[in-house]
Write an enzyme that holds these catalytic residues in place. Structure first.
Site, mmCIF file in Angstrom:
data_model
loop_
_atom_site.group_PDB
_atom_site.id
_atom_site.type_symbol
_atom_site.label_atom_id
_atom_site.label_comp_id
_atom_site.label_asym_id
_atom_site.label_seq_id
_atom_site.Cartn_x
_atom_site.Cartn_y
_atom_site.Cartn_z
ATOM 1 N N ASP A 154 5.763 -8.581 4.433
ATOM 2 C CA ASP A 154 5.777 -8.260 5.862
ATOM 3 C C ASP A 154 4.556 -8.767 6.613
ATOM 4 O O ASP A 154 3.419 -8.585 6.154
ATOM 5 C CB ASP A 154 5.826 -6.735 6.045
ATOM 6 N N ARG A 291 7.179 5.590 7.247
ATOM 7 C CA ARG A 291 6.247 4.481 7.059
ATOM 8 C C ARG A 291 6.330 3.444 8.188
ATOM 9 O O ARG A 291 7.150 3.512 9.076
ATOM 10 C CB ARG A 291 6.512 3.792 5.721
ATOM 11 N N GLU A 347 13.236 0.527 8.508
ATOM 12 C CA GLU A 347 11.879 0.078 8.252
ATOM 13 C C GLU A 347 11.382 -0.771 9.422
ATOM 14 O O GLU A 347 12.156 -1.366 10.167
ATOM 15 C CB GLU A 347 11.824 -0.728 6.949
#
Length: 665
Positions: A154, A291, A347
């Site tokens: 990422d 997260r 996410e």
């Protein structure tokens, strides 16, 4: 394999909402390994727990999915690093399926992973000694951002501060594969296309709240000081109770997630806070993850989105607010999806203001799924979508976008480009993962999203190989070009004329006569052709075909993908990825195609982007029409330079460098 099962009890470790101290179905599945006799264990009740198995072997058991490995003969799972195969007794594991119409793949079985209890952090060093990679690797990209070696995923915290672009990214410098103990790499640039790597920005702190990994997050400009916000994780083990907030089949672990902050000091190093800034999830929500903070300034307050999901409901993004980045107050979920439509866990959420619109972008469940975004409005802590979600990229490799606004007011976005070859091939090559080209996002008044490569990409144009204008593209007679490079930019504008479809055939291009002779005959081609290849009457081959079907209004890229067990030099299957692109009445097709060895990134009329990877030595290009003649208004091709080249400080496209103490690392 023969499996045996029995009902067993066992303590529940952690405090994940909804856990029960109930008996579960424990399954033991023996399998053979050349150096040991091992068995894997799993649970069929859907509730995660960490137990001590026979001989004290730690096991995580959950929902028919096998994460721990028990090895007999005196060897532990940590010692048997080559024993990495999870097993399942049910085809319906992990997240529920999502709608095929959105382009989601079926839920991934757990990939080959190290045991959940492998030691995560010892490799972490501030300045890793990277190996020197082969210069003869025809698959390694040259102008898409990547670390010197190792694994990246990422993009974390792109930022423009003090006249410099920063990019942070999740990184394993020790091996070209994901593992616990991931850290943050860091690089800077003055022009977005030439990058200088800095020492690692963040590494796990042994015994600390992030000891098992520095997960994704962002970077904000706090009065000129780069400030990082990220998720720190600790894996649950039998002898280390943690507040479990997530159980991941993909990672093979139950773990805690806390939100952390680090600031850059005068010494050029990032310093972490003594404690997380958010230690626990909000009360009253039965979440499945917690997260990937994304933070922005709104008036006098800082706002944060956290990726999450609510059991039996769907993925969500949790909204927090703070006056100072230290004290955070939970507001509410800004939007909750339907788990049958858009996944159970979102996410890397990001919220962008583009003109009069907002877009909410999420990466659902796991990297096999596409990035989704909604167009809508955001006010009073709530995002209201206008219509169904759309795909940010029509390919099969992009995930986890992140963004920043630069000094020109441009909204820039990068995404992670994954590998699609085996982990063994990536490890052997010494690298895995890169980023998309930086894209500028904007929005038309009618709600159509515009994505364009940054203007600075022109700095990488090395040699102008082709420039032709106004010529007929005859049906089923390719127009070939004498170009031989694996790093190519193609810019073409095509007027439809009478054509049903047009395309760019990228491969080691034969002559026109050779192409015609190789067309599929009555007996077929010996290989199954993709739809695009059938439409354009090209033979199945090992290159890449970029096509547009005017009748179906469909943009597609077809390519050869190696088989998962065959390595990078063996043929696998013909696959294709694509999606809708509607041209206005009389609008010409405008394509910008970036070929960077194994990476193909296609921009179509600034309204659709399609990214994929293929591992073939494609070095040429031809234009094709089908169903009638088209007119090529203009075509240009350039050989491209490298991100490793020195930055061109004297170019009029490049802003002047400014003294900046925050990049002297």
């Amino acid at each position: 394999m023969q499996a045996s099962a029995r009902v067993v009890g066992g303590p529940v470790l952690g405090s994940l909402p909804g856990l029960h101290r109930a008996a579960s179905l424990e399954v033991e599945t023996p399998f053979k390994h050349p150096r040991s006799s091992c068995r894997a264990k799993g649970s069929g009740d859907g509730h995660p727990r960490v137990v001590s198995g026979t001989d004290g072997c730690p096991l995580l058991v959950q929902k028919y999915t096998f994460f721990g490995v028990k090895c007999e003969g005196g060897r532990s799972a940590r010692q048997q690093r080559s024993v990495r195969s999870p097993f399942s007794v049910s085809a319906s594991v992990a997240e529920p399926p999502v709608k095929e119409a959105l382009g989601f793949d079926a839920p991934l079985p757990a990939p080959e992973l190290l045991s959940v209890f492998d030691s995560p952090s010892p490799f972490v060093v501030t300045s890793p000694e990277y190996p020197t990679l082969s210069t003869d690797d025809n698959h390694r990209p040259t102008y898409h951002f990547q670390p010197p070696a190792g694994f990246m995923n990422d993009p974390n915290g792109p930022a423009f501060i003090g006249g410099q672009y920063h990019i942070f990214y999740q990184h394993n410098p020790a091996r070209a594969a994901w593992n616990w103990g991931v850290c943050w790499g860091h690089a800077v640039s003055s022009d977005l296309v030439h990058w200088e790597h800095r020492p690692l920005a963040l590494t796990p702190t042994p015994g600390g709240y992030d000891q098992d990994g520095v997960f994704s997050g962002c970077c904000v400009n706090n009065d000129g000081i780069p400030t990082l916000l990220y998720t720190g994780v600790q894996v649950a083990t039998p002898d280390r109770p943690v507040n479990v907030t997530s159980v991941s089949q993909l990672l093979g672990a139950a773990f805690s997630e806390v939100q952390c902050m680090a600031t850059l000091g005068p010494d050029g190093k990032f310093s972490k806070g003594l404690a997380p800034v958010i230690s626990t999830p909000p009360a009253g929500l039965d979440i499945v993850g917690f997260r990937d903070p994304y933070v922005w300034r709104e008036g006098n307050e800082w706002m944060m989105l956290l990726g999450s999901g609510i059991k039996e409901q769907g993925g969500t993004a949790l909204l927090y607010k703070s006056p100072d980045l230290h004290k955070w107050e939970f507001v509410q979920p800004i939007h909750i999806g339907d788990h049958t439509e858009t996944g159970t866990m979102w996410e890397c959420p990001i919220l962008l203001k583009l003109g009069k619109w907002h877009i909410l972008s999420v990466s659902p469940d796991n990297p096999a799924n596409p990035i989704l975004y909604w167009i809508g409005s955001f006010s009073n802590g709530t995002f209201v979508p206008y219509g169904a979600p759309r795909r940010l990229d029509l390919g099969n490799v992009c995930y986890a976008p992140n963004s920043c606004i630069d000094g020109k007011g441009r909204q820039l976005v990068w995404s992670w480009i994954q590998e699609v070859r085996s982990e063994e091939a990536s490890v052997a090559a010494g690298y895995a993962g890169c980023l998309t080209l930086p894209r500028v996002l904007s929005m038309l008044d009618d709600g159509r999203l515009i994505q364009e490569p940054v203007e600075e990409m022109k700095l990488l144009r090395d040699r102008h190989l082709v420039h032709e204008t106004d010529f007929a593209l005859r049906s089923a007679r390719p127009r070939t070009f004498n170009v031989h490079t694996g790093t190519l930019e193609i810019e073409v504008e095509i007027e439809r004329g009478g054509a049903d479809a047009v395309g760019i055939d990228i491969r080691e291009t034969p002559t026109e006569d050779e192409v015609l002779e190789s067309e599929c005959g009555p007996e077929g081609c010996g290989l199954e052709a993709t739809r695009a290849q059938r439409v354009l009457r090209t033979d199945p081959h090992e290159g890449v075909l970029v096509s547009y079907d005017y009748k179906k209004q469909w943009l597609e890229v077809a390519w050869w993908q190696p088989g998962p067990d065959a390595g990078t030099d063996s043929p696998g299957e013909l696959v294709s990825k694509g999606g809708p692109l509607t041209l206005d009445e009389g609008e010409n097709l405008k394509l910008r195609v970036f070929l960077d060895r194994s990476v193909v990134e296609v921009f179509a009329n600034s309204r659709a982007v399609l990214t994929t990877r293929m591992y073939r030595n494609v070095i040429g290009a031809a234009l094709i029409a089908k169903g009638g003649d088209a007119v090529v208004k203009q075509v240009d091709m350039w050989q491209m330079g490298s991100m490793w080249d020195p930055q061109l400080k004297d170019s009029p496209l490049v802003p002047q460098l400014k003294d900046n103490p925050y990049v002297s690392i």
